[in-house]
Design an enzyme around this catalytic site. Structure first.
Site, PDB file in Angstrom:
ATOM      1  N   ASN A 210       0.829  -1.029   0.010  1.00 16.52           N
ATOM      2  CA  ASN A 210      -0.029  -0.005   0.002  1.00 16.52           C
ATOM      3  C   ASN A 210       0.823   1.209  -0.135  1.00 16.52           C
ATOM      4  O   ASN A 210       2.195   1.054   0.205  1.00 16.52           O
ATOM      5  CB  ASN A 210      -0.739   0.038   1.131  1.00 16.52           C
ATOM      6  CG  ASN A 210      -0.258  -0.139   2.510  1.00 16.52           C
ATOM      7  OD1 ASN A 210       0.522   0.788   2.826  1.00 16.52           O
ATOM      8  ND2 ASN A 210      -0.257  -1.305   3.297  1.00 16.52           N
ATOM      9  N   ASP A 279      -4.680  -6.581   5.318  1.00 10.51           N
ATOM     10  CA  ASP A 279      -5.639  -7.487   6.068  1.00 10.51           C
ATOM     11  C   ASP A 279      -5.498  -9.021   5.373  1.00 10.51           C
ATOM     12  O   ASP A 279      -5.491 -10.025   6.131  1.00 10.51           O
ATOM     13  CB  ASP A 279      -7.116  -7.135   5.571  1.00 10.51           C
ATOM     14  CG  ASP A 279      -7.226  -5.825   6.201  1.00 10.51           C
ATOM     15  OD1 ASP A 279      -6.689  -5.688   7.393  1.00 10.51           O
ATOM     16  OD2 ASP A 279      -7.824  -4.815   5.737  1.00 10.51           O
ATOM     17  N   ASP A 306      -4.928 -10.080  13.184  1.00  9.78           N
ATOM     18  CA  ASP A 306      -5.075  -8.734  13.568  1.00  9.78           C
ATOM     19  C   ASP A 306      -3.999  -8.396  14.638  1.00  9.78           C
ATOM     20  O   ASP A 306      -4.314  -8.822  15.830  1.00  9.78           O
ATOM     21  CB  ASP A 306      -6.477  -8.552  13.763  1.00  9.78           C
ATOM     22  CG  ASP A 306      -6.896  -7.184  14.190  1.00  9.78           C
ATOM     23  OD1 ASP A 306      -6.074  -6.421  14.525  1.00  9.78           O
ATOM     24  OD2 ASP A 306      -7.986  -6.717  13.672  1.00  9.78           O
ATOM     25  N   PHE A 323      -5.160   3.051  14.685  1.00 13.90           N
ATOM     26  CA  PHE A 323      -5.466   4.162  13.508  1.00 13.90           C
ATOM     27  C   PHE A 323      -6.494   3.569  12.614  1.00 13.90           C
ATOM     28  O   PHE A 323      -6.378   2.464  12.296  1.00 13.90           O
ATOM     29  CB  PHE A 323      -4.120   4.543  12.689  1.00 13.90           C
ATOM     30  CG  PHE A 323      -3.346   5.689  13.335  1.00 13.90           C
ATOM     31  CD1 PHE A 323      -2.489   5.342  14.403  1.00 13.90           C
ATOM     32  CD2 PHE A 323      -3.339   6.897  12.713  1.00 13.90           C
ATOM     33  CE1 PHE A 323      -1.970   6.555  14.931  1.00 13.90           C
ATOM     34  CE2 PHE A 323      -2.705   7.917  13.075  1.00 13.90           C
ATOM     35  CZ  PHE A 323      -2.211   7.778  14.343  1.00 13.90           C
TER      36      PHE A 323
END
Ligand code: FMN
Length: 397
Positions: A210, A279, A306, A323
Site C-alpha cells: 500500500n 488484511d 489482526d 489508527f
C-alpha cells in the site's frame, strides 16, 4: 506541545564549512515556531552570506562587537538577555575552544558569557580535528558547565575524509532545541509503535502493498521520544528516515510484524498501531517468478492475524491506540473499530482527501475514545503527533 512557538532563538554561526547550512537551520527553527536572530563570527562570514541569513531570519544579522549603533544600547547584553536559548551551529573548533576559556574577543563569545539562557552547540569539523584530545577535553569541559552538545554525524566530509564531525542535520538541531521546552509527559514510559506498510509476496518479484510512507508513525516516534518515553519501533515499508533514537526492528510482511510486536509487547505501557498492515496475503507464495503464460490468472488470499486486536486481548495489555484510515462513514466506522477491537482510542483519518493522509506531510484527524471524540485540525504530521501524544498522556497516564 513540543514546538518552539514564542521562543526566541539566538543562532551563532561560526567558521566551519558547514556554515552554508545555517540558513536552513534558521528555517527549521522557524518551522517549529521560533523567532530567530543570528550572530555570525568573522570565520562564519567566510562561508555564508549575511544577506541570506538576514532575508531568511527577517532580522538584522549581528556581526560586530564594536557596532556603534548597537553598542549605544549595549547590543551584546541586549542580545544575551533577549534569547531563550542560544544555539551555535555550526560550532567551529576555534569557537569551542574560546567558550572553554571564557574568551570575549568577538560578539558571539561575549554574548555567550553574558547570557543566562541555555547554550547548545553543534560541533562541525574535520574528523581528525573532532577526534583530537583537545576537542574531546573541551567538549567534556563544556558539558560539565551544562552546555548541551548536539552530536555531529558520521559520513563523508567537505574535505573528502570520512568520519565523525559532520554538522548534525538542521532538522535534528531544531528538534533537539524544541525538546528542551518539553513537558516530559511520557517520562519513564515504554512505547511500541508499528510504522509503514507491509509487503505480502506473490512470487520472488511481485507483491501486494500500500501507499503508506511511515510519516505519521515516525512523527509519533519523535513525539514519544520528546515526551521522554523509551520507544521501540516495528518498521515495515517506509519512504522516510528512521528516528535514530528509537530501538528499531525492521520487518517486511504482516506476519513478521505480528511476531515482532508479540515478542516485544511485554512490559510496554503504550502500543500505537500506526502501520498500514495488509488484511490479507496470497495463500501461496510461488518460489519462482510466475510467467505471463502461466495458467494462474487470479490470486487467492488468506486473512492475516489482526495485530491490534491481538494486543488488545492480552491479559496485561498496554494502553492500545489504533489508527483507522477511512474513506466513508468516518466516525461511525472508527467507533465500530474502537468497540470491535477493544482498544483505548482510535485516531481516525480521512484518506479520501489527498491533501491529508497516507503520503502527505499534513494530516487532520479525530481522536476517538469511549468518552471523547475530538477533531485535531489540519497541521503538519509532527504537530498532529505531538497533540495526539499529549492527549494520550492526559487521558491514560
Ligand atoms: C576552507 C576552510 C574550511 C574550514 N572548515 C572548518 C570546519 O569545518 N570546522 C572548523 O572548526 N574549522 C574550520 N576551518 C577553520 C576555521 O574557519 C578557523 O579556525 C576560524 O578561525 C574559525 O573562526 P571562528 O571560530 O571565530 O568562526 C576552516 C578553514 C578553512 C580555510
Amino acid at each position: 506541545m513540543n514546538t518552539l512557538t514564542n521562543k526566541r532563538v539566538l543562532l551563532g554561526v561560526s567558521g566551519s564549512i558547514a556554515a552554508y547550512k545555517s540558513p536552513d537551520i534558521v528555517r527549521r527553527l522557524q518551522d517549529l515556531g521560533a523567532e530567530v536572530r543570528v550572530v555570525i563570527t568573522s570565520g562564519g562570514r567566510e562561508f555564508v552570506s549575511e544577506r541570506s541569513l538576514q532575508t531568511i531570519s527577517k532580522n538584522k544579522v549581528h556581526d560586530n562587537l564594536w557596532d556603534k549603533d548597537a553598542e549605544l544600547s549595549m547590543g551584546h547584553i541586549e542580545l544575551a538577555k533577549w534569547a531563550d536559548i542560544v544555539i551555535i551551529a555550526p560550532a567551529s573548533a576555534n569557537t569551542i575552544a574560546k567558550l572553554c576559556h571564557g574568551k570575549a574577543d568577538d560578539l558571539l563569545s561575549t554574548v555567550i558569557l553574558a547570557t543566562s539562557a541555555t547554550v547548545m552547540i553543534a560541533p562541525s569539523m574535520n574528523q581528525q580535528m573532532y577526534a583530537s584530545l583537545a576537542m574531546k577535553e573541551n567538549l567534556q569541559l563544556l558539558k560539565s558547565r551544562n552546555v548541551i552538545i548536539i552530536e555531529p554525524g558520521f559520513g563523508e566530509q567537505a574535505c573528502g575524509d570520512v568520519g565523525e564531525g559532520r554538522l548534525a542535520e538542521p532538522i535534528d538541531i531544531a528538534q533537539q532545541a524544541a525538546e528542551l521546552f518539553l513537558s516530559n509527559s511520557l517520562s519513564g514510559k515504554k512505547v511500541l509503535i508499528t510504522i509503514g506498510g507491509t509487503i505480502e509476496a506473490i512470487d520472488p518479484v511481485r507483491f501486494i502493498s500500500n501507499h503508506s510512507s511511515g510519516k505519521m508513525g515516525m512523527s509519533l516516534a519523535h513525539a514519544c521520544i520528546q515526551a521522554g518515553a523509551k520507544t521501540t519501533l516495528v518498521v515495515g515499508s517506509i519512504s522516510i528516515e528512521v528516528e535514530r533514537r528509537a530501538e528499531t526492528i525492521f520487518v517486511t510482511s504482516a506476519s513478521e510484524m505480528y511476531d515482532a510486536v508479540m515478542n516485544n509487547i511485554t512490559s510496554q505501557d503504550l502500543f500505537i498501531s500506526c502501520a498500514a498492515v495488509a488484511d490479507y496475503r496470497p495463500s501461496k507464495v510461488s518460489l519462482n517468478k510466475i510467467k505471463k503464460t502461466s495458467s494462474i490468472k487470479s490470486i487467492q488470499l488468506i486473512e492475516n492475524k489482526d495485530i491490534l486486536a491481538s494486543v488488545c486481548k492480552l491479559k496485561d495489555k498496554p494502553i492500545c491506540i489504533g489508527f483507522a484510515a477511512e474513506t466513508e462513514n468516518l466516525i461511525s466506522n472508527a467507533k465500530h473499530k474502537l468497540k470491535n477491537k477493544k482498544c483505548d482510542a482510535i485516531i481516525l483519518n480521512d484518506i479520501s482527501n489527498s491533501e491529508i493522509g497516507l503520503k502527505s506531510d499534513e494530516n487532520e484527524v479525530h481522536f476517538i475514545s469511549e468518552k471523547n471524540s475530538e477533531k485535531i485540525d489540519k497541521n503538519s504530521k509532527q504537530i498532529i503527533a505531538e497533540i495526539i501524544i499529549n492527549k494520550i498522556a492526559k487521558y491514560f497516564f
